[in-house]
Design a protein around this motif. Structure first.
Motif, short mmCIF file in Angstrom:
data_model
loop_
_atom_site.label_atom_id
_atom_site.label_comp_id
_atom_site.label_asym_id
_atom_site.label_seq_id
_atom_site.Cartn_x
_atom_site.Cartn_y
_atom_site.Cartn_z
N VAL A 227 0.86 -1.20 0.00
CA VAL A 227 0.00 0.00 0.00
C VAL A 227 0.89 1.24 0.00
O VAL A 227 0.67 2.17 -0.78
CB VAL A 227 -0.95 0.02 1.22
N ILE A 228 1.90 1.24 0.85
CA ILE A 228 2.81 2.38 0.93
C ILE A 228 3.51 2.57 -0.41
O ILE A 228 3.60 3.69 -0.93
CB ILE A 228 3.82 2.18 2.07
N GLU A 229 3.98 1.49 -0.99
CA GLU A 229 4.66 1.56 -2.29
C GLU A 229 3.72 2.09 -3.37
O GLU A 229 4.09 2.95 -4.16
CB GLU A 229 5.16 0.17 -2.67
N MET A 230 2.49 1.59 -3.40
CA MET A 230 1.52 2.02 -4.39
C MET A 230 1.22 3.51 -4.24
O MET A 230 1.20 4.26 -5.22
CB MET A 230 0.22 1.23 -4.26
N MET A 231 0.98 3.94 -3.01
CA MET A 231 0.67 5.35 -2.78
C MET A 231 1.85 6.24 -3.18
O MET A 231 1.65 7.31 -3.76
CB MET A 231 0.27 5.59 -1.33
N GLN A 232 3.07 5.78 -2.89
CA GLN A 232 4.24 6.58 -3.28
C GLN A 232 4.32 6.69 -4.79
O GLN A 232 4.64 7.76 -5.32
CB GLN A 232 5.52 5.97 -2.71
N GLU A 233 4.03 5.62 -5.50
CA GLU A 233 4.02 5.67 -6.97
C GLU A 233 2.98 6.66 -7.47
O GLU A 233 3.24 7.43 -8.40
CB GLU A 233 3.72 4.29 -7.55
N LEU A 234 1.79 6.64 -6.86
CA LEU A 234 0.73 7.57 -7.27
C LEU A 234 1.12 9.01 -6.96
O LEU A 234 0.85 9.93 -7.75
CB LEU A 234 -0.58 7.22 -6.57
N ILE A 235 1.76 9.23 -5.82
CA ILE A 235 2.22 10.57 -5.44
C ILE A 235 3.29 11.04 -6.43
O ILE A 235 3.21 12.15 -6.97
CB ILE A 235 2.76 10.59 -4.00
N ASP A 236 4.30 10.21 -6.65
CA ASP A 236 5.43 10.59 -7.51
C ASP A 236 4.99 10.91 -8.93
O ASP A 236 5.53 11.83 -9.56
CB ASP A 236 6.49 9.49 -7.54
N SER A 237 4.03 10.16 -9.43
CA SER A 237 3.58 10.37 -10.81
C SER A 237 2.59 11.53 -10.94
O SER A 237 2.29 11.97 -12.05
CB SER A 237 2.92 9.09 -11.34
N GLY A 238 2.05 11.98 -9.82
CA GLY A 238 1.02 13.02 -9.86
C GLY A 238 -0.38 12.46 -10.06
O GLY A 238 -1.36 13.20 -10.04
N GLU A 239 -0.47 11.15 -10.25
CA GLU A 239 -1.76 10.51 -10.48
C GLU A 239 -2.67 10.58 -9.26
O GLU A 239 -3.89 10.50 -9.40
CB GLU A 239 -1.57 9.04 -10.86
N ILE A 240 -2.10 10.76 -8.09
CA ILE A 240 -2.93 10.83 -6.88
C ILE A 240 -3.96 11.95 -6.98
O ILE A 240 -5.06 11.84 -6.46
CB ILE A 240 -2.06 10.96 -5.61
N GLU A 241 -3.61 13.01 -7.68
CA GLU A 241 -4.51 14.16 -7.84
C GLU A 241 -5.75 13.82 -8.65
O GLU A 241 -6.74 14.54 -8.60
CB GLU A 241 -3.76 15.32 -8.47
N HIS A 242 -5.70 12.71 -9.39
CA HIS A 242 -6.82 12.31 -10.23
C HIS A 242 -7.61 11.15 -9.62
O HIS A 242 -8.52 10.63 -10.27
CB HIS A 242 -6.33 11.91 -11.63
N GLN A 243 -7.26 10.77 -8.40
CA GLN A 243 -7.93 9.66 -7.73
C GLN A 243 -9.02 10.18 -6.79
O GLN A 243 -9.09 11.38 -6.50
CB GLN A 243 -6.91 8.81 -6.96
N SER A 244 -9.81 9.27 -6.30
CA SER A 244 -10.91 9.64 -5.40
C SER A 244 -10.36 10.17 -4.08
O SER A 244 -9.18 10.02 -3.76
CB SER A 244 -11.79 8.42 -5.13
N ASP A 245 -11.26 10.79 -3.32
CA ASP A 245 -10.89 11.33 -2.01
C ASP A 245 -10.28 10.25 -1.11
O ASP A 245 -9.37 10.54 -0.34
CB ASP A 245 -12.10 11.93 -1.31
N THR A 246 -10.76 9.02 -1.20
CA THR A 246 -10.25 7.95 -0.36
C THR A 246 -8.76 7.76 -0.59
O THR A 246 -7.98 7.64 0.37
CB THR A 246 -11.00 6.63 -0.66
N TYR A 247 -8.34 7.75 -1.84
CA TYR A 247 -6.91 7.61 -2.16
C TYR A 247 -6.14 8.84 -1.69
O TYR A 247 -5.05 8.72 -1.13
CB TYR A 247 -6.72 7.43 -3.67
N GLN A 248 -6.69 10.01 -1.92
CA GLN A 248 -6.00 11.24 -1.52
C GLN A 248 -5.85 11.33 -0.01
O GLN A 248 -4.79 11.74 0.49
CB GLN A 248 -6.73 12.45 -2.08
N PHE A 249 -6.89 10.94 0.73
CA PHE A 249 -6.80 10.97 2.20
C PHE A 249 -5.74 9.98 2.69
O PHE A 249 -4.97 10.28 3.60
CB PHE A 249 -8.15 10.65 2.84
#
Length: 59
Positions: A20-42
């Motif tokens: 989970v930590i690795e996945m979230m870091q990948e989403l953060i690094d790529s900027g994709e986290i900004e396009h995910q739902s609030d659950t992912y962003q939180f």
């Protein structure tokens, strides 16, 4: 496991905590986290606040 598989596993509750930590870091690094739902962003914000993930460095 590709990103979609990781996301589905996380939503199912079957993704290991370290993955989970690795996945979230990948989403953060790529900027994709900004396009995910609030659950992912939180979750990403909580991991950054807990110093388990690094915030995205924007140059």
């Amino acid at each position: 496991m590709d990103m979609l598989d990781k996301m589905v596993s996380w939503e199912d509750g079957t993704l290991a905590p370290s993955a989970v930590i690795e996945m979230m870091q990948e989403l953060i690094d790529s900027g994709e986290i900004e396009h995910q739902s609030d659950t992912y962003q939180f979750m990403a914000r909580a991991l950054v606040d807990a110093a388990l993930c690094r915030p995205r460095l924007v140059h």
